[in-house]
Design an enzyme around this catalytic site. Structure first.
Site, PDB file in Angstrom:
ATOM      1  N   PHE A 154      19.866   7.843 -52.284  1.00  0.00           N
ATOM      2  CA  PHE A 154      19.894   6.446 -53.353  1.00  0.00           C
ATOM      3  C   PHE A 154      20.153   7.445 -54.349  1.00  0.00           C
ATOM      4  CE2 PHE A 154      16.173   6.853 -55.069  1.00  0.00           C
ATOM      5  CZ  PHE A 154      16.568   6.777 -56.514  1.00  0.00           C
ATOM      6  N   LYS A 178      26.087   9.249 -42.922  1.00  0.00           N
ATOM      7  CA  LYS A 178      24.902   8.336 -42.654  1.00  0.00           C
ATOM      8  C   LYS A 178      24.443   8.190 -44.626  1.00  0.00           C
ATOM      9  CE  LYS A 178      20.699   7.693 -42.858  1.00  0.00           C
ATOM     10  NZ  LYS A 178      20.615   6.486 -44.496  1.00  0.00           N
ATOM     11  N   GLU A 181      21.072   3.694 -47.490  1.00  0.00           N
ATOM     12  CA  GLU A 181      20.987   2.542 -47.436  1.00  0.00           C
ATOM     13  C   GLU A 181      20.783   1.597 -48.527  1.00  0.00           C
ATOM     14  OE1 GLU A 181      18.882   3.669 -46.208  1.00  0.00           O
ATOM     15  OE2 GLU A 181      16.626   3.266 -46.083  1.00  0.00           O
ATOM     16  N   SER A 231      14.020  12.320 -50.389  1.00  0.00           N
ATOM     17  CA  SER A 231      12.564  13.065 -50.559  1.00  0.00           C
ATOM     18  C   SER A 231      12.046  14.138 -50.121  1.00  0.00           C
ATOM     19  CB  SER A 231      11.547  11.944 -50.385  1.00  0.00           C
ATOM     20  OG  SER A 231      11.413  11.200 -49.184  1.00  0.00           O
ATOM     21  N   CYS A 286      16.739  14.752 -59.346  1.00  0.00           N
ATOM     22  CA  CYS A 286      16.275  15.902 -58.514  1.00  0.00           C
ATOM     23  C   CYS A 286      16.019  17.181 -59.457  1.00  0.00           C
ATOM     24  CB  CYS A 286      16.548  16.334 -57.091  1.00  0.00           C
ATOM     25  SG  CYS A 286      17.888  17.037 -57.870  1.00  0.00           S
ATOM     26  N   GLU A 387       5.694  13.543 -57.761  1.00  0.00           N
ATOM     27  CA  GLU A 387       7.273  13.068 -58.427  1.00  0.00           C
ATOM     28  C   GLU A 387       6.866  12.221 -58.006  1.00  0.00           C
ATOM     29  OE1 GLU A 387      10.537  13.237 -55.722  1.00  0.00           O
ATOM     30  OE2 GLU A 387      11.833  13.754 -56.566  1.00  0.00           O
TER      31      GLU A 387
HETATM   32  P1  NAD Z   1      14.452   9.141 -49.437  1.00  0.00           P
HETATM   33  O1  NAD Z   1      13.975  10.524 -48.660  1.00  0.00           O
HETATM   34  O2  NAD Z   1      13.916   8.235 -48.811  1.00  0.00           O
HETATM   35  O3  NAD Z   1      15.883   8.869 -48.370  1.00  0.00           O
HETATM   36  C1  NAD Z   1      17.013  10.263 -47.714  1.00  0.00           C
HETATM   37  C2  NAD Z   1      18.184   9.749 -46.748  1.00  0.00           C
HETATM   38  O4  NAD Z   1      17.080   9.648 -45.402  1.00  0.00           O
HETATM   39  C3  NAD Z   1      18.202   8.365 -46.513  1.00  0.00           C
HETATM   40  O5  NAD Z   1      19.833   8.356 -46.013  1.00  0.00           O
HETATM   41  C4  NAD Z   1      17.394   7.436 -45.884  1.00  0.00           C
HETATM   42  O6  NAD Z   1      17.665   6.547 -45.386  1.00  0.00           O
HETATM   43  C5  NAD Z   1      16.710   8.602 -44.431  1.00  0.00           C
HETATM   44  N1  NAD Z   1      15.553   8.543 -44.458  1.00  0.00           N
HETATM   45  C6  NAD Z   1      14.629   7.567 -44.912  1.00  0.00           C
HETATM   46  N2  NAD Z   1      13.453   7.711 -44.591  1.00  0.00           N
HETATM   47  C7  NAD Z   1      13.489   7.991 -43.398  1.00  0.00           C
HETATM   48  C8  NAD Z   1      13.125   8.972 -41.878  1.00  0.00           C
HETATM   49  N3  NAD Z   1      11.478   8.560 -42.166  1.00  0.00           N
HETATM   50  N4  NAD Z   1      13.256   9.413 -41.115  1.00  0.00           N
HETATM   51  C9  NAD Z   1      14.854   9.516 -41.636  1.00  0.00           C
HETATM   52  N5  NAD Z   1      15.550   9.489 -42.342  1.00  0.00           N
HETATM   53  C10 NAD Z   1      14.818   9.123 -43.713  1.00  0.00           C
HETATM   54  O7  NAD Z   1      15.142   9.884 -50.676  1.00  0.00           O
HETATM   55  P2  NAD Z   1      15.855   8.828 -51.355  1.00  0.00           P
HETATM   56  O8  NAD Z   1      14.651   7.976 -52.315  1.00  0.00           O
HETATM   57  O9  NAD Z   1      17.106   8.261 -51.536  1.00  0.00           O
HETATM   58  O10 NAD Z   1      16.104   9.887 -52.751  1.00  0.00           O
HETATM   59  C11 NAD Z   1      15.375   9.837 -53.855  1.00  0.00           C
HETATM   60  C12 NAD Z   1      14.939  11.915 -53.593  1.00  0.00           C
HETATM   61  O11 NAD Z   1      16.094  12.820 -53.024  1.00  0.00           O
HETATM   62  C13 NAD Z   1      13.927  12.693 -54.753  1.00  0.00           C
HETATM   63  O12 NAD Z   1      12.753  12.713 -53.748  1.00  0.00           O
HETATM   64  C14 NAD Z   1      14.478  12.717 -55.022  1.00  0.00           C
HETATM   65  O13 NAD Z   1      14.327  14.299 -55.533  1.00  0.00           O
HETATM   66  C15 NAD Z   1      15.713  13.776 -53.808  1.00  0.00           C
HETATM   67  N6  NAD Z   1      16.471  14.491 -53.851  1.00  0.00           N
HETATM   68  C16 NAD Z   1      16.521  15.890 -54.107  1.00  0.00           C
HETATM   69  C17 NAD Z   1      17.687  16.415 -54.482  1.00  0.00           C
HETATM   70  C18 NAD Z   1      17.953  18.228 -54.341  1.00  0.00           C
HETATM   71  O14 NAD Z   1      19.280  18.457 -54.593  1.00  0.00           O
HETATM   72  N7  NAD Z   1      16.779  18.486 -53.934  1.00  0.00           N
HETATM   73  C19 NAD Z   1      19.283  16.326 -54.842  1.00  0.00           C
HETATM   74  C20 NAD Z   1      19.148  14.359 -55.038  1.00  0.00           C
HETATM   75  C21 NAD Z   1      17.470  13.038 -55.085  1.00  0.00           C
END
Ligand code: NAD
Length: 494
Positions: A154, A178, A181, A231, A286, A387
């Site tokens: 997000f 994808k 959401e 994450s 991040c 985090e």
């Molecule tokens: P998230 O892991 O909750 O979701 C990321 C994506 O995965 C979304 O599209 C979501 O629908 C999907 N998803 C969520 N749970 C899932 C599951 N159990 N199985 C399969 N798919 C699933 O992350 P978020 O809250 O949207 O974003 C924030 C996180 O992203 C933070 O931890 C941040 O550090 C990380 N991030 C990392 C970088 C990087 O370059 N390392 C960059 C941006 C964000």
């Protein structure tokens, strides 16, 4: 200012916008007001299956388009993103909550990736050697993989899809995106711009949904590769699931980034840069710094200056002029962040600035957390190792640079770290020894430009090839090695 809002979220499949199927939906929320902007399917598996089929159908023809012709669509894409720049940035700000300036910054960084991917005819070249044995030549060529899946978080609704889409398409793959959401509306803008380039139908597809949609994409037999950002627990799950299904995969995960401040640092510059890094995008980056490791006498000077800077930040709706920090993404995030602050204080940290319970005039229902500074955070405690992903900065005093590097080395994450100093020797030691994939020297957010890899380490990245630049080309292509013999005696002589 009028915002071009989309009420119903639609999938884009095979060149057509279609209502995203599914009985159960979740709401897309404006984080500054908690008003619903749209709904997305909670599941989304059916849309993914349709999108992958469309991408698979489009692949053979797209692969046959010469790279020099493929990038013409990207030149047009860049132009359209520039023309729609303000509307897209406003929409990012609206559904994500970040300030307009931050949204514009992310869009600019996203467009950079489109620009770099326009170099594919050069970047995708292989290599060759004549006469590896007498009369035999060997050549390495790169070919696209087929259908690739992109799953994004997000916090950068446009930039992160653009870390992947331009390279994947330019290399001759077809794509299913994808998006998160929580922020599907900005992704729609990106895909609309791609549609307007005249890109052949099915080359890029958009399928909305939650974790079920992500899993369906990872497990689909027609999908060759997965690019994921999110994450760490989800990154681990995606990595393992993709591997189990024989997919090529790159997963960027969570982070806990440290900044080391040495006593010889220019304190005024350091405070300003570190403040921006910690509280920009309400700490939901991040690459945000979340722990400052102060060495020796740097501690008090840095803390006092930082608290003054952070305490004066104007918090409010990201779309209001003059606002310097927006809300966090959801009410659940706000509670989680406030609970983390409470727990940190319970563990012995001192809140020199406490952002819990902040109310913003005119936005009584927004997800606001004020800038928070926790002093004397224990190096191995909850706040230091978790985090928090919000505007919370912990300060951990140590005695030496060696000890500071040791603190960073104990972290499970390895996304980024920075040092602030006027000593070249200290900077050089830090650069060489610190175990993170992105390093800043007198830089607060060490974000690699599009032509460098985004190099997280440890639990911040799972895979081998990173996003952006040359790594992206390696990731989105298969190497084929051809060994050829063409004896003269088989040919008619002319
Ligand atoms: P998230 O892991 O909750 O979701 C990321 C994506 O995965 C979304 O599209 C979501 O629908 C999907 N998803 C969520 N749970 C899932 C599951 N159990 N199985 C399969 N798919 C699933 O992350 P978020 O809250 O949207 O974003 C924030 C996180 O992203 C933070 O931890 C941040 O550090 C990380 N991030 C990392 C970088 C990087 O370059 N390392 C960059 C941006 C964000």
């Amino acid at each position: 200012m009028i915002i071009d809002l989309v009420q119903g979220v639609e999938n884009y499949i095979g060149g057509q916008w279609r209502e995203a199927a599914g009985e159960h939906t979740t709401s897309v929320i404006d984080p500054a007001t908690n008003e619903a902007l749209a709904t997305v399917p909670a599941d989304g598996r059916e849309g993914v299956a349709e999108a992958v089929n469309a991408a698979a159908k489009a692949y053979p023809e797209w692969k046959a388009v010469p790279p020099g012709d493929r990038i013409q669509f990207l030149f047009r894409f860049k132009q359209l993103l520039e023309e729609d720049f303000e509307a897209i940035a406003r929409l990012i700000s609206r559904e994500n909550g970040k300030t307009y300036a931050e949204a514009a910054g992310e869009l600019r960084r996203g467009i950079e990736n489109v620009e770099v991917a326009c170099g594919i005819p050069t970047m995708m070249q292989g290599y060759n050697l004549e006469d590896i044995a007498r009369g035999i030549d060997e050549t390495m060529i790169r070919q696209p993989l087929g259908v690739v899946g992109v799953i994004t978080p997000f916090n950068f609704p446009v930039m992160i899809p653009l870390w992947f889409l331009p390279y994947a398409i330019a290399c001759g793959n077809t794509v299913v995106l994808k998006p998160s959401e929580k922020v599907p509306l900005s992704a729609r803008k990106v895909i609309e711009a791609l549609e307007r380039t005249g890109l052949p139908k099915g080359v890029v597809n958009l399928a909305h949904g939650g974790r079920a949609a992500a899993d369906a994409l990872i497990e689909h037999p027609e999908v060759r590769a997965i690019s994921f950002v999110g994450s760490t627990p989800v990154a681990k799950h995606v990595y393992a699931t993709a591997a189990r299904h024989g997919k090529r995969v790159q997963c960027q995960g969570g982070a806990k980034n440290h900044v080391v401040v040495l006593p010889d640092a220019d304190m005024e510059t350091t405070t300003k840069i570190v403040g921006d890094s910690a509280f920009g995008c309400a700490g939901q980056r991040c690459l945000a710094v979340s722990t400052v490791v102060t060495v020796g006498e740097a501690h008090a000077a840095f803390r006092d200056a930082l608290v003054e800077t952070a305490g004066s930040l104007k918090v409010g709706s990201g779309l209001e002029p003059g606002i310097e920090m927006g809300p966090v993404i959801t009410a659940a995030s706000r509670s989680r962040i406030e609970n983390a602050i409470t727990r940190g204080i319970g563990d012995g940290a001192r809140a020199t600035l406490d952002g819990r319970g902040l109310r913003v005039e005119g936005y009584p229902d927004g997800n606001f957390v004020g800038p928070t500074v926790l002093d004397d955070v224990e190096a191995n405690g909850f706040v230091a190792s978790t985090e928090i992903f919000g505007p919370v900065l912990g300060l951990t005093p140590v005695r030496s640079l060696e000890e500071a590097i040791e603190v960073i080395s104990r972290s499970r994450y390895g996304n980024a770290s920075s040092i602030f100093t006027t000593s070249g020797a200290s900077a050089r030691k830090f650069r060489s020894e610190v175990p993170t994939g992105n390093v800043g020297v007198n830089i607060g957010v060490a974000a690699p430009m599009a032509y460098f890899p985004f190099s997280g380490w440890k639990d911040s990245f799972f895979g081998v090839l990173h996003g952006q630049g040359r790594d992206a080309v390696e990731f989105y292509t298969d190497k084929k090695v051809v060994v050829e013999r063409w004896p003269q005696e088989w040919s008619r002589r002319f």
